[in-house]
Design a protein around this motif. Structure first.
Motif, PDB file in Angstrom:
ATOM      1  N   GLU A  16      59.457  62.532   2.373  1.00 58.83           N
ATOM      2  CA  GLU A  16      60.104  61.307   2.861  1.00 58.83           C
ATOM      3  C   GLU A  16      59.127  60.135   2.831  1.00 58.83           C
ATOM      4  O   GLU A  16      59.487  59.012   2.477  1.00 58.83           O
ATOM      5  N   LEU A  17      57.888  60.383   3.225  1.00 59.34           N
ATOM      6  CA  LEU A  17      56.892  59.316   3.164  1.00 59.34           C
ATOM      7  C   LEU A  17      56.628  58.910   1.721  1.00 59.34           C
ATOM      8  O   LEU A  17      56.476  57.724   1.410  1.00 59.34           O
ATOM      9  N   ARG A  18      56.573  59.887   0.825  1.00 60.34           N
ATOM     10  CA  ARG A  18      56.323  59.578  -0.584  1.00 60.34           C
ATOM     11  C   ARG A  18      57.437  58.741  -1.186  1.00 60.34           C
ATOM     12  O   ARG A  18      57.194  57.914  -2.069  1.00 60.34           O
ATOM     13  N   SER A  19      58.671  58.966  -0.736  1.00 63.49           N
ATOM     14  CA  SER A  19      59.802  58.231  -1.311  1.00 63.49           C
ATOM     15  C   SER A  19      60.001  56.859  -0.663  1.00 63.49           C
ATOM     16  O   SER A  19      60.834  56.074  -1.113  1.00 63.49           O
ATOM     17  N   ASN A  23      55.586  49.179   0.941  1.00 70.32           N
ATOM     18  CA  ASN A  23      55.420  48.230   2.034  1.00 70.32           C
ATOM     19  C   ASN A  23      56.172  48.639   3.305  1.00 70.32           C
ATOM     20  O   ASN A  23      56.115  47.928   4.314  1.00 70.32           O
ATOM     21  N   ASP A  24      56.870  49.781   3.286  1.00 68.83           N
ATOM     22  CA  ASP A  24      57.697  50.167   4.437  1.00 68.83           C
ATOM     23  C   ASP A  24      57.302  51.523   5.006  1.00 68.83           C
ATOM     24  O   ASP A  24      58.118  52.204   5.618  1.00 68.83           O
ATOM     25  N   LEU A  25      56.046  51.911   4.821  1.00 68.81           N
ATOM     26  CA  LEU A  25      55.619  53.205   5.351  1.00 68.81           C
ATOM     27  C   LEU A  25      55.680  53.250   6.874  1.00 68.81           C
ATOM     28  O   LEU A  25      56.026  54.275   7.457  1.00 68.81           O
ATOM     29  N   VAL A  26      55.351  52.141   7.524  1.00 67.78           N
ATOM     30  CA  VAL A  26      55.407  52.127   8.987  1.00 67.78           C
ATOM     31  C   VAL A  26      56.852  52.255   9.458  1.00 67.78           C
ATOM     32  O   VAL A  26      57.144  52.990  10.407  1.00 67.78           O
ATOM     33  N   GLY A  27      57.771  51.554   8.796  1.00 67.08           N
ATOM     34  CA  GLY A  27      59.178  51.675   9.152  1.00 67.08           C
ATOM     35  C   GLY A  27      59.681  53.094   8.959  1.00 67.08           C
ATOM     36  O   GLY A  27      60.422  53.625   9.794  1.00 67.08           O
ATOM     37  N   THR A  28      59.286  53.726   7.867  1.00 64.84           N
ATOM     38  CA  THR A  28      59.680  55.112   7.621  1.00 64.84           C
ATOM     39  C   THR A  28      59.078  56.041   8.674  1.00 64.84           C
ATOM     40  O   THR A  28      59.749  56.958   9.160  1.00 64.84           O
ATOM     41  N   ALA A  29      57.821  55.785   9.030  1.00 68.93           N
ATOM     42  CA  ALA A  29      57.177  56.599  10.062  1.00 68.93           C
ATOM     43  C   ALA A  29      57.913  56.470  11.394  1.00 68.93           C
ATOM     44  O   ALA A  29      58.127  57.468  12.103  1.00 68.93           O
ATOM     45  N   ARG A  30      58.322  55.244  11.743  1.00 66.58           N
ATOM     46  CA  ARG A  30      59.060  55.044  12.993  1.00 66.58           C
ATOM     47  C   ARG A  30      60.364  55.837  12.983  1.00 66.58           C
ATOM     48  O   ARG A  30      60.728  56.483  13.978  1.00 66.58           O
ATOM     49  N   ALA A  34      61.107  58.984  15.419  1.00 64.82           N
ATOM     50  CA  ALA A  34      62.224  58.823  16.359  1.00 64.82           C
ATOM     51  C   ALA A  34      63.226  59.954  16.194  1.00 64.82           C
ATOM     52  O   ALA A  34      63.690  60.539  17.186  1.00 64.82           O
ATOM     53  N   ASP A  35      63.550  60.282  14.947  1.00 63.66           N
ATOM     54  CA  ASP A  35      64.547  61.323  14.690  1.00 63.66           C
ATOM     55  C   ASP A  35      64.048  62.708  15.066  1.00 63.66           C
ATOM     56  O   ASP A  35      64.801  63.528  15.603  1.00 63.66           O
ATOM     57  N   THR A 132      47.758  62.133   9.390  1.00 61.04           N
ATOM     58  CA  THR A 132      46.979  62.422   8.180  1.00 61.04           C
ATOM     59  C   THR A 132      47.831  62.236   6.926  1.00 61.04           C
ATOM     60  O   THR A 132      47.386  61.627   5.939  1.00 61.04           O
ATOM     61  N   ALA A 133      49.072  62.733   6.976  1.00 59.39           N
ATOM     62  CA  ALA A 133      49.973  62.549   5.835  1.00 59.39           C
ATOM     63  C   ALA A 133      50.242  61.066   5.598  1.00 59.39           C
ATOM     64  O   ALA A 133      50.268  60.599   4.449  1.00 59.39           O
ATOM     65  N   LEU A 134      50.419  60.310   6.679  1.00 59.65           N
ATOM     66  CA  LEU A 134      50.643  58.868   6.551  1.00 59.65           C
ATOM     67  C   LEU A 134      49.424  58.190   5.934  1.00 59.65           C
ATOM     68  O   LEU A 134      49.555  57.303   5.081  1.00 59.65           O
ATOM     69  N   GLY A 135      48.231  58.602   6.342  1.00 60.95           N
ATOM     70  CA  GLY A 135      47.009  58.024   5.793  1.00 60.95           C
ATOM     71  C   GLY A 135      46.902  58.230   4.289  1.00 60.95           C
ATOM     72  O   GLY A 135      46.506  57.311   3.551  1.00 60.95           O
ATOM     73  N   HIS A 136      47.249  59.419   3.819  1.00 57.49           N
ATOM     74  CA  HIS A 136      47.210  59.683   2.380  1.00 57.49           C
ATOM     75  C   HIS A 136      48.191  58.779   1.643  1.00 57.49           C
ATOM     76  O   HIS A 136      47.886  58.271   0.549  1.00 57.49           O
ATOM     77  N   GLU A 137      49.366  58.575   2.227  1.00 59.15           N
ATOM     78  CA  GLU A 137      50.349  57.715   1.562  1.00 59.15           C
ATOM     79  C   GLU A 137      49.915  56.254   1.566  1.00 59.15           C
ATOM     80  O   GLU A 137      50.172  55.524   0.606  1.00 59.15           O
ATOM     81  N   ILE A 138      49.244  55.811   2.626  1.00 61.53           N
ATOM     82  CA  ILE A 138      48.729  54.438   2.664  1.00 61.53           C
ATOM     83  C   ILE A 138      47.701  54.242   1.558  1.00 61.53           C
ATOM     84  O   ILE A 138      47.700  53.217   0.860  1.00 61.53           O
TER      85      ILE A 138
END
Length: 398
Positions: A16-19, A23-30, A34-35, A132-138
């Motif tokens: 999901e983060l990869r897709s 510019n919207d990784l933070v929005g996807t993370a939120r 949340a879910d 960590t996964a988010l960091g790799h995607e950033i």
């Protein structure tokens, strides 16, 4: 028809983060947190170039909140200590701060307000893995958007500094055999100093370069030097030949009018044997036990000073537990307002004051001591510090 389990039907967090749009990784993370964890108030803060504050990531500068200290407070502690910090709330929730780090390179801190039950050790561990996964995607997304780079700066970089930061491999690197932490100052105007490293399954090659001059001219010189060193390294030649080929490239470009002082080190990951070429002014210190001493290397000519310079390698050995610190001239040659050199004694005191700190914090502490000695954050010369902790290789490892 057999029912598909929820875990099988939902895409993985990583996919999901990869897709997500870059510019919207933070929005996807939120949305994901949340879910899946009932998280609220999810924020990502990235460390600025000076490692002084953690700045929030937002699509528009006007939407960003206030920066947080990179030293103090729960976010600062999570970043500095590289460990999760949990703050219990009074409404049945807890705010969890976890470091965002990629292969030893510290990016920032992810925070989320969770139901208290979700902030138990298992929940914190899951959030840390998510960070960590988010960091790799950033790190990947930065190829396609400036959003995360802009979040790291408190003011505009000079063109020379922009070039230098883009040239760096990162500010840290970790493997079982070693951990590296590094820092540059003045962060927003640096021009000629650089550090670089590359590792494979058997060796680590590391360089510290001090390009002559200031501003864009120094940055151009260092860019040619580092590019030439990387090109020679990737050709698979010896360390001495890497220096020789880079020397020829710099001389061919600048004709000996300017040159780059460079320290080249190549570590054998299995044995701790180090090959070294000291082509100029960066200095190398070793802390072994309670003793800090300079590793004396034969001073050879800087890269690009003369045509067809021959370089020779020297050999020394590191042991598990050794700490190496390489510094550019802007560190060991800095003077206080009274004219006193920062020098070897001051550097030793800075290292003695931080024997248990991680390499990333050691590099930051040395720069902080330098700034205190100089009396201003506006240093008159670039300063590069690289700290390497040597763990060695487990004899039973494959």
């Amino acid at each position: 028809m057999n029912a598909v389990s929820t875990s099988e039907s939902l895409p993985s967090v990583e996919s999901e983060l990869r897709s997500s749009p870059p510019n919207d990784l933070v929005g996807t993370a939120r949305r994901l947190l949340a879910d899946r964890a009932g998280a609220r108030e999810v924020s990502l803060h990235l460390a600025d170039y000076g490692l002084r504050v953690l700045r929030p990531v937002a699509p528009l500068p006007d939407a960003a909140g206030e920066p947080l200290s990179a030293y103090d407070g729960p976010a600062g502690r999570a970043f500095t200590l590289q460990t999760p910090v949990v703050e219990a709330g009074e409404d049945g929730t807890a705010t969890v701060y976890v470091p965002v780090t990629v292969r030893g390179d510290r990016h920032g801190v992810l925070s989320a307000r969770l139901p208290a039950a979700g902030a138990d050790p298992a929940g914190v561990r899951v959030l840390a893995e998510f960070a960590t996964a988010l960091g790799h995607e950033i790190a990947t997304a930065e190829r396609d958007t400036d959003l995360y780079l802009l979040a790291r700066r408190t003011r505009r970089l000079t063109l020379a500094a922009e070039m230098q930061w883009q040239l760096l491999p990162g500010r840290g690197c970790g493997r079982p055999e070693f951990v590296i932490g590094a820092h540059l100052e003045p962060a927003y105007t640096v021009g000629g100093d650089n550090f670089d490293w590359s590792t494979d399954g058997s060796r680590l090659t590391m360089t510290v370069t001090d390009g002559m001059g200031r501003g864009i001219d120094a940055s151009l010189l260092t860019s040619v030097t580092v590019g030439a060193l990387r090109n020679a390294r990737r050709a698979g030649v010896s360390l001495a030949d890497q220096a020789r080929l880079a020397d020829q490239a710099v001389y061919a470009q600048f004709g000996g009018k300017v040159y780059a002082s460079t320290l080249l080190l190549r570590f054998d990951l299995a044995t701790g044997t180090v090959q070294a070429v000291d082509a100029g002014s960066p200095r190398l210190y070793r802390r072994r036990g309670d003793t800090v001493k300079q590793i004396e290397l034969e001073a050879q000519l800087p890269l690009g000073m003369f045509e067809e310079t021959a370089y020779e390698e020297q050999i020394f050995t590191v042991r598990p537990g050794d700490r190496l610190v390489a510094v550019s001239t802007g560190v060991h040659g800095a003077r206080s307002p009274e004219g006193d050199l920062f020098g070897e004694d001051s550097l030793r005191r800075a290292l003695d004051a931080a024997p248990t700190q991680a390499p990333q914090e050691v590099a930051r502490s040395v720069v902080a001591s330098l700034i205190e000695h100089f009396g201003s954050t506006e240093l008159t010369a670039d300063a590069a510090v690289v700290c390497l902790d040597w763990n060695g290789r487990d004899a039973t490892a494959p």
